[in-house]
Design an enzyme around this catalytic site. Structure first.
Site, PDB file in Angstrom:
ATOM      1  N   ASN A   6      -0.758  -4.811  -4.861  1.00 48.04           N
ATOM      2  CA  ASN A   6      -1.561  -6.018  -4.647  1.00 48.04           C
ATOM      3  C   ASN A   6      -2.765  -5.933  -5.578  1.00 48.04           C
ATOM      4  OD1 ASN A   6      -3.191  -8.072  -3.742  1.00 48.04           O
ATOM      5  ND2 ASN A   6      -3.576  -7.195  -1.710  1.00 48.04           N
ATOM      6  N   TRP A   7      -2.721  -6.721  -6.630  1.00 50.51           N
ATOM      7  CA  TRP A   7      -3.801  -6.642  -7.616  1.00 50.51           C
ATOM      8  C   TRP A   7      -5.088  -7.310  -7.139  1.00 50.51           C
ATOM      9  CZ3 TRP A   7      -1.582  -7.827 -13.207  1.00 50.51           C
ATOM     10  CH2 TRP A   7      -0.581  -6.873 -13.502  1.00 50.51           C
ATOM     11  N   LYS A   8      -4.989  -8.096  -6.067  1.00 45.39           N
ATOM     12  CA  LYS A   8      -6.152  -8.865  -5.582  1.00 45.39           C
ATOM     13  C   LYS A   8      -6.702  -9.721  -6.737  1.00 45.39           C
ATOM     14  CE  LYS A   8      -6.741  -5.365  -2.083  1.00 45.39           C
ATOM     15  NZ  LYS A   8      -7.602  -4.626  -1.167  1.00 45.39           N
ATOM     16  N   HIS A  92      -3.421 -11.133   4.685  1.00 46.20           N
ATOM     17  CA  HIS A  92      -4.189  -9.950   4.288  1.00 46.20           C
ATOM     18  C   HIS A  92      -5.557  -9.994   4.984  1.00 46.20           C
ATOM     19  CE1 HIS A  92      -6.377  -7.050   1.877  1.00 46.20           C
ATOM     20  NE2 HIS A  92      -5.211  -6.571   1.509  1.00 46.20           N
ATOM     21  N   GLU A  94      -8.401  -9.471   3.939  1.00 47.61           N
ATOM     22  CA  GLU A  94      -9.444 -10.161   3.165  1.00 47.61           C
ATOM     23  C   GLU A  94      -9.341 -11.671   3.352  1.00 47.61           C
ATOM     24  OE1 GLU A  94      -8.497  -8.159  -0.493  1.00 47.61           O
ATOM     25  OE2 GLU A  94      -9.240  -6.299   0.383  1.00 47.61           O
ATOM     26  N   GLU A 164      -2.288  -2.313   7.549  1.00 48.96           N
ATOM     27  CA  GLU A 164      -3.433  -1.975   6.703  1.00 48.96           C
ATOM     28  C   GLU A 164      -4.685  -1.883   7.565  1.00 48.96           C
ATOM     29  OE1 GLU A 164      -2.565  -3.182   2.331  1.00 48.96           O
ATOM     30  OE2 GLU A 164      -3.682  -4.764   3.316  1.00 48.96           O
ATOM     31  N   GLY A 170      -9.866   0.011   0.341  1.00 44.22           N
ATOM     32  CA  GLY A 170     -10.856   0.096  -0.727  1.00 44.22           C
ATOM     33  C   GLY A 170     -11.988   1.059  -0.421  1.00 44.22           C
ATOM     34  N   SER A 210      -6.108   2.596   0.753  1.00 43.67           N
ATOM     35  CA  SER A 210      -6.425   3.781  -0.050  1.00 43.67           C
ATOM     36  C   SER A 210      -5.226   4.690  -0.274  1.00 43.67           C
ATOM     37  CB  SER A 210      -7.592   4.561   0.567  1.00 43.67           C
ATOM     38  OG  SER A 210      -8.765   3.750   0.563  1.00 43.67           O
TER      39      SER A 210
HETATM   40  P1  13P Z   1      -6.664  -0.239  -1.542  1.00 42.75           P
HETATM   41  O1  13P Z   1      -5.381   0.465  -1.925  1.00 42.75           O
HETATM   42  O2  13P Z   1      -7.530  -0.560  -2.712  1.00 42.75           O
HETATM   43  O3  13P Z   1      -7.355   0.452  -0.424  1.00 42.75           O
HETATM   44  O4  13P Z   1      -6.220  -1.697  -0.963  1.00 42.75           O
HETATM   45  C1  13P Z   1      -5.228  -1.749  -0.018  1.00 42.75           C
HETATM   46  C2  13P Z   1      -4.860  -3.170   0.170  1.00 42.75           C
HETATM   47  O5  13P Z   1      -5.634  -3.956   0.699  1.00 42.75           O
HETATM   48  C3  13P Z   1      -3.547  -3.600  -0.322  1.00 42.75           C
HETATM   49  O6  13P Z   1      -3.224  -4.886   0.122  1.00 42.75           O
END
Ligand code: 13P
Length: 248
Positions: A6-8, A92, A94, A164, A170, A210
């Site tokens: 997931n590149w966000k 997600h 976020e 998650e 993150g 992470s």
């Molecule tokens: P990180 O791997 O940067 O912690 O993010 C996880 C995530 O939110 C994947 O959707």
């Protein structure tokens, strides 16, 4: 196993091309792991032109549940399908916290994705506060039950869940393999209550938060961890490929 990146909101379309090319050139021989690359919408067209390997999927990070119409700024399932997108991350944390997405709204997207033959990657997870209040299972139960409501029996094997924990995203703080396994097993139990044990066993449950090359193997070794959803470490082709290799 399914390893999804997931590149966000990272990488322009131009930058994305070289990352996708680097990933593709390193995974040509890998057939036993499904791989999903989920860049921003702006990279989907170029990603679609680059990807031809059957076990490498192009994924989106969100979509709207309506087929078309006056929804400024939104993207529909058919727009994704037209670019050979195979899967879509939905719910997600976020999107839940910054964009106010509710379980009901996310459920509409899950159903629309399945109707349009897109694999939904439905994300669930508790916050640090919820974990400290011993409410993890209650939160997971609500998010899973509401998220999968109304999924027709025959579509369940298309569903992917991602656990998650919000406190691990993150932050560099990963759930221990035992913590992940405990919640994954609980999610599988919920799915077997909602659908059937046989169906629940077919649903892939990914861990995200992470996940890095150095901790992926121990998380992926857990019996109910069927893959990973990787954020930061998926932005670098070499580290993403290392995680894919630890799933072999
Ligand atoms: P990180 O791997 O940067 O912690 O993010 C996880 C995530 O939110 C994947 O959707």
């Amino acid at each position: 196993m399914l390893i999804a990146g997931n590149w966000k909101m990272n990488k322009t379309a131009t930058e994305g091309v070289s990352v996708i090319k680097n990933i593709l050139s390193s995974v040509q021989q890998i057939t036993s792991v499904d791989i999903a690359i989920c860049p921003p919408f702006t990279s989907l067209a170029s990603g679609s032109a680059l990807i031809s390997q059957e076990n490498v999927w192009l994924g989106a990070q969100n979509m709207h549940h309506e087929p078309l119409g006056a929804y400024t700024g939104e993207i529909s399932a058919s727009m994704l399908k037209d670019l050979s997108v195979s899967c879509v991350i939905l719910g997600h944390s976020e999107r839940r916290s910054y964009f106010g997405e509710t379980d009901e709204f996310i459920n509409k997207k899950v159903l629309s994705a399945l109707q349009n033959h897109l694999i939904p990657i439905l994300c669930v997870g508790e916050t640090l506060e919820e974990r400290e209040q011993n409410r993890t299972m209650e939160v997971i139960s609500r998010q899973v039950r509401k998220g999968v409501a109304g999924i027709p029996e025959q579509a369940i094997d298309q569903l992917v869940l991602a656990y998650e924990p919000v406190w691990a995203i993150g932050t560099g703080r990963t759930a221990t393999p035992e913590m992940a396994q405990e919640v994954h097993a609980y999610i599988r139990k919920l799915l077997s209550e909602i659908f059937s044990q046989q169906k629940a066993e077919k649903v892939r449950i990914l861990y995200g938060g992470s996940m890095k090359p150095d901790n992926a193997a121990s998380l992926l070794a857990q019996p109910d961890v069927d893959g990973g959803l990787i954020g930061g470490a998926s932005l670098d082709a070499a580290s993403f490929v290392n995680i894919i290799k630890s799933a072999l």
